[in-house]
Scaffold this active site. Structure first.
Site, PDB file in Angstrom:
ATOM      1  N   HIS A   1       0.812  -1.223   0.000  1.00 29.03           N
ATOM      2  CA  HIS A   1       0.000   0.000   0.000  1.00 29.03           C
ATOM      3  C   HIS A   1       0.845   1.273   0.000  1.00 29.03           C
ATOM      4  CE1 HIS A   1       0.446  -0.227   4.362  1.00 29.03           C
ATOM      5  NE2 HIS A   1      -0.418  -1.193   4.486  1.00 29.03           N
TER       6      HIS A   1
ATOM      7  N   HIS B   1      -5.572  -9.834  13.749  1.00 29.34           N
ATOM      8  CA  HIS B   1      -5.689  -8.586  12.971  1.00 29.34           C
ATOM      9  C   HIS B   1      -6.300  -8.930  11.623  1.00 29.34           C
ATOM     10  CE1 HIS B   1      -4.670  -4.844  11.095  1.00 29.34           C
ATOM     11  NE2 HIS B   1      -3.493  -5.182  10.607  1.00 29.34           N
TER      12      HIS B   1
ATOM     13  N   GLU C   1      -6.368  -7.074   8.696  1.00 29.38           N
ATOM     14  CA  GLU C   1      -5.888  -6.511   7.423  1.00 29.38           C
ATOM     15  C   GLU C   1      -5.657  -7.669   6.442  1.00 29.38           C
ATOM     16  OE1 GLU C   1      -2.690  -3.645   7.732  1.00 29.38           O
ATOM     17  OE2 GLU C   1      -2.976  -3.019   5.646  1.00 29.38           O
TER      18      GLU C   1
ATOM     19  N   ASP D   1      -3.548  -8.728   4.445  1.00 33.24           N
ATOM     20  CA  ASP D   1      -2.295  -9.506   4.355  1.00 33.24           C
ATOM     21  C   ASP D   1      -2.283 -10.648   5.375  1.00 33.24           C
ATOM     22  OD1 ASP D   1      -2.139  -7.239   6.098  1.00 33.24           O
ATOM     23  OD2 ASP D   1       0.000  -7.567   6.354  1.00 33.24           O
TER      24      ASP D   1
ATOM     25  N   HIS E   1      -1.895  -1.582  14.505  1.00 30.09           N
ATOM     26  CA  HIS E   1      -2.122  -0.266  13.972  1.00 30.09           C
ATOM     27  C   HIS E   1      -3.522  -0.076  13.407  1.00 30.09           C
ATOM     28  CE1 HIS E   1      -1.476  -1.280   9.531  1.00 30.09           C
ATOM     29  NE2 HIS E   1      -1.431  -2.406  10.180  1.00 30.09           N
TER      30      HIS E   1
ATOM     31  N   ASP F   1       1.469  -7.382  13.762  1.00 28.51           N
ATOM     32  CA  ASP F   1       2.255  -6.359  13.055  1.00 28.51           C
ATOM     33  C   ASP F   1       3.343  -5.736  13.933  1.00 28.51           C
ATOM     34  OD1 ASP F   1       1.214  -6.523  10.519  1.00 28.51           O
ATOM     35  OD2 ASP F   1      -0.348  -5.034  10.862  1.00 28.51           O
TER      36      ASP F   1
ATOM     37  N   TYR G   1      10.038  -0.258   8.929  1.00 27.09           N
ATOM     38  CA  TYR G   1       8.681  -0.757   9.185  1.00 27.09           C
ATOM     39  C   TYR G   1       7.998   0.111  10.254  1.00 27.09           C
ATOM     40  CZ  TYR G   1       5.029  -4.201  10.210  1.00 27.09           C
ATOM     41  OH  TYR G   1       3.830  -4.828  10.407  1.00 27.09           O
TER      42      TYR G   1
ATOM     43  N   HIS H   1       5.413 -10.405  10.249  1.00 24.18           N
ATOM     44  CA  HIS H   1       6.216 -10.102   9.058  1.00 24.18           C
ATOM     45  C   HIS H   1       7.697 -10.224   9.421  1.00 24.18           C
ATOM     46  CE1 HIS H   1       2.764  -8.605   6.842  1.00 24.18           C
ATOM     47  NE2 HIS H   1       2.482  -7.778   7.833  1.00 24.18           N
TER      48      HIS H   1
END
Ligand code: FEO
Length: 402
Positions: free
Chosen positions: A24, A78, A80, A82, A148, A167, A195, A228
């Site tokens: 993104h 989370h 999101e 991904d 986040h 994250d 990051y 990640h």
């Protein structure tokens, strides 16, 4: 497929994405990983999913640890995409008895994938302090809203002292190694800092609150496993990444200057070189980033690591150059604090670019120094003034310290 043991029947069953180069708008030259974890126990539990399309890879890795049909629970830290993109595919095949997530995550899953798709998931909402026993392992949940996204949560495996941090503490880094102590730590820290700067910079207060809460709860970590990049497992690496988060969230910075600029016909570039020279004369480190040749993620990281940030632009059609505009928009969202900033640049007739940057910097509520601009091409006298401008900024940086 290969899977990796973190500790005590807790396995990495994620995916390495060697190809992704844009997240993104955050450029990822080293790719990334989507880490999912499997805890094999009386109630075998998958924590987190991966990006859409990678479900079969996760399923094959799970098969190396246990029968996929024996997965009882799924924890969604989370939503999101991904991490959740492959979940509809995985839930259909694993058919877990229960799915655990926060209340906000439940609402968001419905909005992302539709009421009909989520209805059979048997979601059980959990919040901070809630615990579930898997048998030998106990999971404790800790909500971290806005770290986040509103739905974000951490999962702590109590007996093993393993934090599945989603994250938090991540890096966009694809590697065949799974642990930070197996790869070049400078590369890992470089990506961890980038990051943080690009994903977590706006949420420094929440990071500080989390560090305080973790201290109050007396949580200890043998492993910190983000979703990640590589996993932190040595006491030195764990201490290093936690201290870095403490420093980054309090906006500590090197006593140094970043000149972030773009140029049309080299006048702003000439000013940049002269300011750089002035900064160097005071013995302060200075880094220069030309926006048309610098990924935005790198420029954002420069804001995170330098005490002073000067933004240079020429004027195009009464405004700042579009590349500078993109940077200012990006930085506005990241909400930096504790920085000395200033605008400089050049114009042909009416001006406007430097004024726009100066106004945008003032909106950030940072400490702003007066702008510096010249018409057409800076003269020798103008360049001498740029050098003095650089010296003055460097002296302010030295007074400020780290
Ligand atoms: Fe890695 Fe917020 O997703």
């Amino acid at each position: 497929m290969e899977r990796y043991l973190l500790k005590d029947d807790i396995w990495w069953v994620g995916v390495i994405d060697w190809d992704v180069r844009d997240f993104h708008g955050y450029e990822t030259p080293r790719g990334t990983t989507y880490n999912a974890y499997l805890i094999v126990d009386e109630k075998t539990t998958l924590v987190d999913g991966v990006r859409a399309g990678y479900g079969p890879e996760v399923l094959r890795r799970i098969s190396g640890c246990c029968e996929p049909a024996s997965v009882d629970y799924l924890v969604v830290n989370h939503v999101e995409p991904d991490h959740s993109g492959a979940l509809p595919w995985l839930v259909e095949r694993l058919a877990p008895e229960k799915v655990f997530c926060t209340s906000r995550a439940k609402d968001a899953l419905v909005l992302l994938y539709g009421e009909e798709a989520i209805a059979p998931w048997n979601i059980e909402v959990v919040g901070t302090g809630d615990e579930i026993s898997l048998g030998a392992h106990t999971l404790t949940f800790l909500e971290v809203p806005m770290l986040h996204w509103p739905d974000s949560m951490l999962t702590y495996v109590k007996e093993a002292k393993v934090l599945l941090a989603n994250d938090g503490f991540g890096q966009h880094l694809a590697t065949s190694k799974r642990f930070a102590d197996e790869v070049d730590i400078d590369v890992v820290m470089d990506e961890a800092a980038k990051y943080y700067g690009n994903i977590l910079m706006p949420f420094g207060n929440q990071v500080q609150k989390l560090v305080k809460t973790v201290g109050e709860l007396g949580l200890e970590f043998d492993v910190i496993a983000p979703s990640h990049g590589v996993i932190w497992r040595t006491p030195e690496d764990i201490a290093r990444i936690i201290q870095s988060y403490v420093d980054w969230s309090s906006f500590k910075a090197e006593p140094s200057v970043a000149l972030i600029f773009d140029t049309m016909w080299y006048s702003t570039e000439k000013m940049t070189r002269a300011i750089e020279d002035g900064v160097a004369q005071e013995g302060v480190p200075c880094s220069v980033f030309r926006l048309s040749r610098t990924p935005l993620a790198e420029a954002a990281r420069a804001v995170q690591t330098h005490r002073a940030v000067l933004v240079g632009t020429p004027t195009l059609n009464n405004g700042m150059l579009p590349s500078v505009g993109a940077f200012m928009t990006y930085i506005k969202g990241l909400r930096p604090k504790e920085r000395l900033v200033g605008a400089y640049g050049s114009y042909g007739w009416g001006g406007g670019g430097v004024k726009q940057v100066d106004a945008a910097l003032r909106d950030l509520k940072l400490e702003v120094i007066d702008p510096l601009e010249y018409k057409y091409v800076p003269t020798d006298a103008d360049l001498a003034a740029c050098e003095e401008y650089g010296r003055a900024v460097a002296r302010r940086v030295k007074e400020w310290g780290s």
